[in-house]
Motif scaffolding. Sequence first.
Motif, PDB file in Angstrom:
ATOM      1  N   THR A 154       0.819  -1.217   0.000  1.00  0.00           N
ATOM      2  CA  THR A 154       0.000   0.000   0.000  1.00  0.00           C
ATOM      3  C   THR A 154       0.851   1.265   0.000  1.00  0.00           C
ATOM      4  N   ASP A 155       2.151   1.090  -0.181  1.00  0.00           N
ATOM      5  CA  ASP A 155       3.075   2.224  -0.293  1.00  0.00           C
ATOM      6  C   ASP A 155       3.297   2.505  -1.777  1.00  0.00           C
ATOM      7  N   ALA A 156       2.770   3.610  -2.258  1.00  0.00           N
ATOM      8  CA  ALA A 156       2.835   3.926  -3.685  1.00  0.00           C
ATOM      9  C   ALA A 156       4.263   4.096  -4.180  1.00  0.00           C
ATOM     10  N   ASP A 157       5.191   4.350  -3.284  1.00  0.00           N
ATOM     11  CA  ASP A 157       6.580   4.573  -3.679  1.00  0.00           C
ATOM     12  C   ASP A 157       7.432   3.308  -3.625  1.00  0.00           C
ATOM     13  N   TRP A 158       6.843   2.188  -3.180  1.00  0.00           N
ATOM     14  CA  TRP A 158       7.632   0.956  -3.077  1.00  0.00           C
ATOM     15  C   TRP A 158       7.823   0.343  -4.462  1.00  0.00           C
ATOM     16  N   PRO A 159       9.079   0.096  -4.896  1.00  0.00           N
ATOM     17  CA  PRO A 159       9.328  -0.414  -6.247  1.00  0.00           C
ATOM     18  C   PRO A 159       8.661  -1.752  -6.542  1.00  0.00           C
ATOM     19  N   GLY A 160       8.491  -2.588  -5.529  1.00  0.00           N
ATOM     20  CA  GLY A 160       7.897  -3.905  -5.753  1.00  0.00           C
ATOM     21  C   GLY A 160       6.416  -3.880  -6.045  1.00  0.00           C
ATOM     22  N   ARG A 161       5.786  -2.735  -5.895  1.00  0.00           N
ATOM     23  CA  ARG A 161       4.344  -2.616  -6.116  1.00  0.00           C
ATOM     24  C   ARG A 161       3.946  -3.091  -7.505  1.00  0.00           C
ATOM     25  N   GLY A 162       4.813  -2.856  -8.491  1.00  0.00           N
ATOM     26  CA  GLY A 162       4.492  -3.184  -9.875  1.00  0.00           C
ATOM     27  C   GLY A 162       4.396  -4.660 -10.182  1.00  0.00           C
ATOM     28  N   VAL A 163       4.906  -5.506  -9.292  1.00  0.00           N
ATOM     29  CA  VAL A 163       4.809  -6.950  -9.541  1.00  0.00           C
ATOM     30  C   VAL A 163       3.349  -7.381  -9.530  1.00  0.00           C
ATOM     31  N   ASN A 164       2.595  -6.967  -8.497  1.00  0.00           N
ATOM     32  CA  ASN A 164       1.133  -7.078  -8.474  1.00  0.00           C
ATOM     33  C   ASN A 164       0.627  -8.489  -8.773  1.00  0.00           C
ATOM     34  N   GLN A 165       1.166  -9.473  -8.088  1.00  0.00           N
ATOM     35  CA  GLN A 165       0.765 -10.865  -8.286  1.00  0.00           C
ATOM     36  C   GLN A 165      -0.333 -11.246  -7.299  1.00  0.00           C
ATOM     37  N   LEU A 166      -1.451 -11.651  -7.825  1.00  0.00           N
ATOM     38  CA  LEU A 166      -2.585 -11.983  -6.962  1.00  0.00           C
ATOM     39  C   LEU A 166      -2.326 -13.225  -6.119  1.00  0.00           C
ATOM     40  N   GLY A 167      -1.963 -14.332  -6.751  1.00  0.00           N
ATOM     41  CA  GLY A 167      -1.807 -15.591  -6.030  1.00  0.00           C
ATOM     42  C   GLY A 167      -0.629 -15.603  -5.085  1.00  0.00           C
ATOM     43  N   TYR A 168       0.561 -15.317  -5.608  1.00  0.00           N
ATOM     44  CA  TYR A 168       1.770 -15.407  -4.798  1.00  0.00           C
ATOM     45  C   TYR A 168       1.715 -14.416  -3.631  1.00  0.00           C
ATOM     46  N   SER A 169       1.415 -13.143  -3.928  1.00  0.00           N
ATOM     47  CA  SER A 169       1.410 -12.136  -2.865  1.00  0.00           C
ATOM     48  C   SER A 169       0.342 -12.423  -1.815  1.00  0.00           C
ATOM     49  N   SER A 170      -0.846 -12.849  -2.272  1.00  0.00           N
ATOM     50  CA  SER A 170      -1.922 -13.148  -1.322  1.00  0.00           C
ATOM     51  C   SER A 170      -1.575 -14.353  -0.455  1.00  0.00           C
ATOM     52  N   SER A 171      -0.955 -15.363  -1.052  1.00  0.00           N
ATOM     53  CA  SER A 171      -0.596 -16.556  -0.274  1.00  0.00           C
ATOM     54  C   SER A 171       0.463 -16.234   0.766  1.00  0.00           C
ATOM     55  N   LYS A 172       1.383 -15.340   0.424  1.00  0.00           N
ATOM     56  CA  LYS A 172       2.408 -14.956   1.399  1.00  0.00           C
ATOM     57  C   LYS A 172       1.831 -14.041   2.476  1.00  0.00           C
ATOM     58  N   ALA A 173       0.867 -13.214   2.109  1.00  0.00           N
ATOM     59  CA  ALA A 173       0.175 -12.409   3.125  1.00  0.00           C
ATOM     60  C   ALA A 173      -0.569 -13.324   4.097  1.00  0.00           C
ATOM     61  N   ALA A 174      -1.190 -14.370   3.560  1.00  0.00           N
ATOM     62  CA  ALA A 174      -1.876 -15.335   4.425  1.00  0.00           C
ATOM     63  C   ALA A 174      -0.880 -16.052   5.327  1.00  0.00           C
ATOM     64  N   LEU A 175       0.280 -16.401   4.783  1.00  0.00           N
ATOM     65  CA  LEU A 175       1.312 -17.052   5.593  1.00  0.00           C
ATOM     66  C   LEU A 175       1.801 -16.114   6.697  1.00  0.00           C
ATOM     67  N   ASN A 176       1.901 -14.829   6.383  1.00  0.00           N
ATOM     68  CA  ASN A 176       2.292 -13.860   7.404  1.00  0.00           C
ATOM     69  C   ASN A 176       1.270 -13.821   8.538  1.00  0.00           C
ATOM     70  N   MET A 177      -0.013 -13.821   8.176  1.00  0.00           N
ATOM     71  CA  MET A 177      -1.045 -13.822   9.210  1.00  0.00           C
ATOM     72  C   MET A 177      -0.972 -15.098  10.042  1.00  0.00           C
ATOM     73  N   ALA A 178      -0.732 -16.230   9.378  1.00  0.00           N
ATOM     74  CA  ALA A 178      -0.603 -17.487  10.113  1.00  0.00           C
ATOM     75  C   ALA A 178       0.572 -17.420  11.095  1.00  0.00           C
ATOM     76  N   THR A 179       1.631 -16.743  10.691  1.00  0.00           N
ATOM     77  CA  THR A 179       2.787 -16.576  11.586  1.00  0.00           C
ATOM     78  C   THR A 179       2.365 -15.867  12.867  1.00  0.00           C
ATOM     79  N   VAL A 180       1.615 -14.788  12.720  1.00  0.00           N
ATOM     80  CA  VAL A 180       1.136 -14.029  13.873  1.00  0.00           C
ATOM     81  C   VAL A 180       0.196 -14.883  14.736  1.00  0.00           C
TER      82      VAL A 180
END
Length: 253
Positions: A154-180
Motif C-alpha cells: 500500500t506504499d505507492a513509492d515501493w518499487p515492488g508494487r508493480g509486480v502485483n501478483q494476486l496468487g503469490y502475494s496473497s498466499s504470502k500475506a496469508a502465511l504472514n497472518m498465520a505466523t502471527v
Amino acid sequence: MTIAMITGANKGVGFATARGLAQKGVTVWMGARNIVRGAAAEAQLRAEGLDVRLLEIDVTDSASIARSVDRIVADGRGLDILVNNAGIMPETFNEGAERCKPSEVDSDMLHRVFGTNFFGAIEVIRQFLPLLRRSPVPRIVNVSSRLGSMALQTDADWPGRGVNQLGYSSSKAALNMATVIFAYELRDTAIKVNAVSPGIVATDLNGAGADRLIGRPGYGSPEDGAVLVVACATMPDDGPTGAFFGPGGLIGW
C-alpha cells in the motif's frame, strides 16, 4: 544436538539454509518433493562433510507429511527447528509464461499457489508441532516475501508494487497472518514463530525477469537470502516471536 527440517531444501534458499544450519553443527533433514534432486543435493552437502539427510516430503500431500513425521520420530532424536521454505510462483517467472494480470489468474492457479505456499505450510506446522513441543529450543521459520506485506503493497513509492501478483502475494500475506496467529497461540511456550523475506535472490522461483520487474539491477545469492533464515532458526531464547524480518530489518505486516 539440534535437529532441523527444511521443506524445499534441494535448491535455492532452502539448500543454502540447509548448508548454513549444518555448518553451525545442526543435523538437517533436507525435505524434497523430487527424490532424485533431493538425493543429489544431499550428496553435495555430505561431500562437504555436513550432517544432512534426505527426507521425501510433498507439502501438498497430508499423507506425505505424516510419513515424514514418522521417519523423524523413528530416528529418535526429535526436532528443534522447522523451516517452511517450499513455495511456488506460477503466475510468472518460473514457468516461461508472461506475467498474468490479477484479473486473468484462474481459480485453478490460485488453488495451486495457496496449496503449496499457505495450506501446505500450515499442515506441516500442524503435524510437526507435537515434536517441536518436546524441544528445549523450538523454532518455526516461515519463508515469506515482501510481496506479502500489506504495509509495502500500500506504499505507492515501493518499487515492488508493480509486480502485483494476486496468487503469490496473497498466499504470502496469508502465511504472514498465520505466523502471527501461531505465535500468539504458542506465546506461553518456548516455541518462537517468525516470518522471513530473503529478499530478491537468484533462484528458480523467480527466474530471469525479477530484476526487471522489481526495478533492481540484480539479485543476491541464495546464501545471502539464507542468512536471515538461519538467524531466525537459531534465535536466542530472548529473541522475538511473531515478527517479520527482511534484509533491512523488521518489515511491516
